[in-house]
Design an enzyme around this catalytic site. Structure first.
Site, PDB file in Angstrom:
ATOM      1  N   SER A 163      25.773 -45.013  -8.676  1.00 48.60           N
ATOM      2  CA  SER A 163      25.794 -44.517 -10.475  1.00 48.60           C
ATOM      3  C   SER A 163      26.846 -46.128 -11.204  1.00 48.60           C
ATOM      4  O   SER A 163      26.950 -45.768 -12.280  1.00 48.60           O
ATOM      5  CB  SER A 163      25.817 -43.308  -9.949  1.00 48.60           C
ATOM      6  OG  SER A 163      24.990 -41.998 -10.225  1.00 48.60           O
ATOM      7  N   LYS A 221      35.743 -38.046  -8.675  1.00 52.44           N
ATOM      8  CA  LYS A 221      36.524 -39.093  -9.970  1.00 52.44           C
ATOM      9  C   LYS A 221      35.446 -38.602 -11.480  1.00 52.44           C
ATOM     10  O   LYS A 221      34.835 -37.580 -11.740  1.00 52.44           O
ATOM     11  CB  LYS A 221      35.236 -40.626  -9.987  1.00 52.44           C
ATOM     12  CG  LYS A 221      36.093 -42.093  -8.679  1.00 52.44           C
ATOM     13  CD  LYS A 221      34.751 -42.641  -8.573  1.00 52.44           C
ATOM     14  CE  LYS A 221      34.180 -42.282  -7.516  1.00 52.44           C
ATOM     15  NZ  LYS A 221      33.425 -43.279  -7.700  1.00 52.44           N
ATOM     16  N   ARG A 275      23.201 -46.129   2.821  1.00 50.40           N
ATOM     17  CA  ARG A 275      22.141 -46.554   2.369  1.00 50.40           C
ATOM     18  C   ARG A 275      23.187 -48.146   3.021  1.00 50.40           C
ATOM     19  O   ARG A 275      22.154 -48.789   3.531  1.00 50.40           O
ATOM     20  CB  ARG A 275      23.095 -47.509   0.886  1.00 50.40           C
ATOM     21  CG  ARG A 275      22.525 -47.033   0.351  1.00 50.40           C
ATOM     22  CD  ARG A 275      23.516 -46.406  -1.610  1.00 50.40           C
ATOM     23  NE  ARG A 275      24.556 -45.600  -1.288  1.00 50.40           N
ATOM     24  CZ  ARG A 275      25.197 -45.028  -2.563  1.00 50.40           C
ATOM     25  NH1 ARG A 275      24.885 -45.657  -3.621  1.00 50.40           N
ATOM     26  NH2 ARG A 275      26.286 -44.668  -1.790  1.00 50.40           N
ATOM     27  N   HIS A 328      18.772 -41.366  -5.056  1.00 50.38           N
ATOM     28  CA  HIS A 328      18.727 -40.476  -5.462  1.00 50.38           C
ATOM     29  C   HIS A 328      17.212 -40.032  -5.276  1.00 50.38           C
ATOM     30  O   HIS A 328      17.050 -38.612  -4.532  1.00 50.38           O
ATOM     31  CB  HIS A 328      19.544 -39.650  -6.489  1.00 50.38           C
ATOM     32  CG  HIS A 328      20.653 -40.700  -6.479  1.00 50.38           C
ATOM     33  ND1 HIS A 328      21.311 -40.601  -7.514  1.00 50.38           N
ATOM     34  CD2 HIS A 328      21.592 -40.062  -5.438  1.00 50.38           C
ATOM     35  CE1 HIS A 328      22.432 -40.923  -7.634  1.00 50.38           C
ATOM     36  NE2 HIS A 328      22.933 -40.643  -6.029  1.00 50.38           N
TER      37      HIS A 328
HETATM   38  P1  ADP Z   1      28.822 -37.944  -3.945  1.00 52.42           P
HETATM   39  O1  ADP Z   1      29.718 -39.067  -5.119  1.00 52.42           O
HETATM   40  O2  ADP Z   1      28.753 -37.431  -3.518  1.00 52.42           O
HETATM   41  O3  ADP Z   1      28.864 -39.861  -2.750  1.00 52.42           O
HETATM   42  P2  ADP Z   1      26.401 -39.744  -5.425  1.00 52.42           P
HETATM   43  O4  ADP Z   1      25.806 -38.840  -6.451  1.00 52.42           O
HETATM   44  O5  ADP Z   1      27.154 -40.508  -4.736  1.00 52.42           O
HETATM   45  O6  ADP Z   1      27.682 -38.361  -4.811  1.00 52.42           O
HETATM   46  O7  ADP Z   1      25.359 -39.647  -4.082  1.00 52.42           O
HETATM   47  C1  ADP Z   1      24.849 -38.127  -3.415  1.00 52.42           C
HETATM   48  C2  ADP Z   1      24.434 -39.197  -2.516  1.00 52.42           C
HETATM   49  O8  ADP Z   1      22.809 -39.858  -2.557  1.00 52.42           O
HETATM   50  C3  ADP Z   1      25.277 -39.870  -1.119  1.00 52.42           C
HETATM   51  O9  ADP Z   1      24.711 -39.357  -0.020  1.00 52.42           O
HETATM   52  C4  ADP Z   1      24.114 -40.488  -1.474  1.00 52.42           C
HETATM   53  O10 ADP Z   1      25.182 -41.924   0.134  1.00 52.42           O
HETATM   54  C5  ADP Z   1      23.088 -40.860  -1.534  1.00 52.42           C
HETATM   55  N1  ADP Z   1      22.900 -42.314  -2.322  1.00 52.42           N
HETATM   56  C6  ADP Z   1      23.570 -42.793  -3.756  1.00 52.42           C
HETATM   57  N2  ADP Z   1      22.563 -43.727  -4.145  1.00 52.42           N
HETATM   58  C7  ADP Z   1      21.488 -44.134  -3.103  1.00 52.42           C
HETATM   59  C8  ADP Z   1      20.547 -45.033  -3.548  1.00 52.42           C
HETATM   60  N3  ADP Z   1      20.531 -45.848  -3.649  1.00 52.42           N
HETATM   61  N4  ADP Z   1      19.742 -44.782  -1.466  1.00 52.42           N
HETATM   62  C9  ADP Z   1      19.831 -43.580  -1.320  1.00 52.42           C
HETATM   63  N5  ADP Z   1      21.163 -42.715  -1.125  1.00 52.42           N
HETATM   64  C10 ADP Z   1      21.599 -42.841  -2.285  1.00 52.42           C
END
Ligand code: ADP
Length: 160
Positions: A128, A41, A90, A17
């Site tokens: 996460s 979730k 990703r 992130h």
């Molecule tokens: P959501 O529950 O909306 O997917 P996340 O917090 O999991 O929220 O992710 C927010 C954004 O960050 C999403 O667009 C996700 O694809 C991106 N993201 C999460 N992890 C990574 C990573 N390791 N590299 C690049 N982008 C990421």
């Protein structure tokens, strides 16, 4: 002034992130990180904790601010005076869901664009969920999240 919103659960924020936030902060005058209040979730951390963690790790970026939101993303984007949604990609596995989300948001608001930033290869495997699993098993977190996040994970997932 071009503003972009980077929405997500950030439960908790990871190096993946943070890399997207940093790159977006070079591209836009202002980046608003939007912490989703109603994720699909049940989160491990409260909204306030997720906001606090994001604030700690983005302190160094002067044009980044953290906001909490609930309701429709496109409404939040407009309320912030932004026209761009940033999402991170990703792998191909992210693509289908992200495309569906982007099309839905476009149908709800034609004047809001979704832009994708490709992950940094070093962080492509991080999410996460993985971070929480490793934390609950007492594993090494240093390569996954900034050091400021580790105490939050240790508190939330204490060793038996
Ligand atoms: P959501 O529950 O909306 O997917 P996340 O917090 O999991 O929220 O992710 C927010 C954004 O960050 C999403 O667009 C996700 O694809 C991106 N993201 C999460 N992890 C990574 C990573 N390791 N590299 C690049 N982008 C990421």
């Amino acid at each position: 002034m071009q503003k972009a919103v980077y929405p997500g659960s950030f439960d908790p924020v990871t190096y993946g992130h943070l890399d997207i936030i940093e790159r977006a902060s070079f591209l836009f005058d202002e980046v608003i990180v939007g912490v989703i209040a109603n994720p699909r979730k049940i989160p491990a951390f409260t909204m306030e904790e997720r906001k606090e963690m994001l604030e700690k790790v983005t302190k160094k970026f002067k044009n980044v601010k953290i906001e909490l939101f609930s309701g429709l993303l496109v409404d939040f984007v407009k309320s912030q005076g932004a026209r761009v949604i940033i999402r991170g990609l990703r792998a191909i596995s992210d693509f289908e869901y992200e495309m569906q989300l982007a099309f839905t948001n476009r149908s709800l608001a034609h004047d809001v664009e979704t832009m994708f930033l490709l992950t940094n290869m070093n962080y492509a495997y991080i999410n996460s969920g993985l971070v929480k699993e490793i934390a609950s098993l007492g594993g090494r977190l240093e390569d996954l999240v900034p050091e400021e996040i580790i105490p939050y994970l240790k508190k939330r997932f204490p060793k038996e």
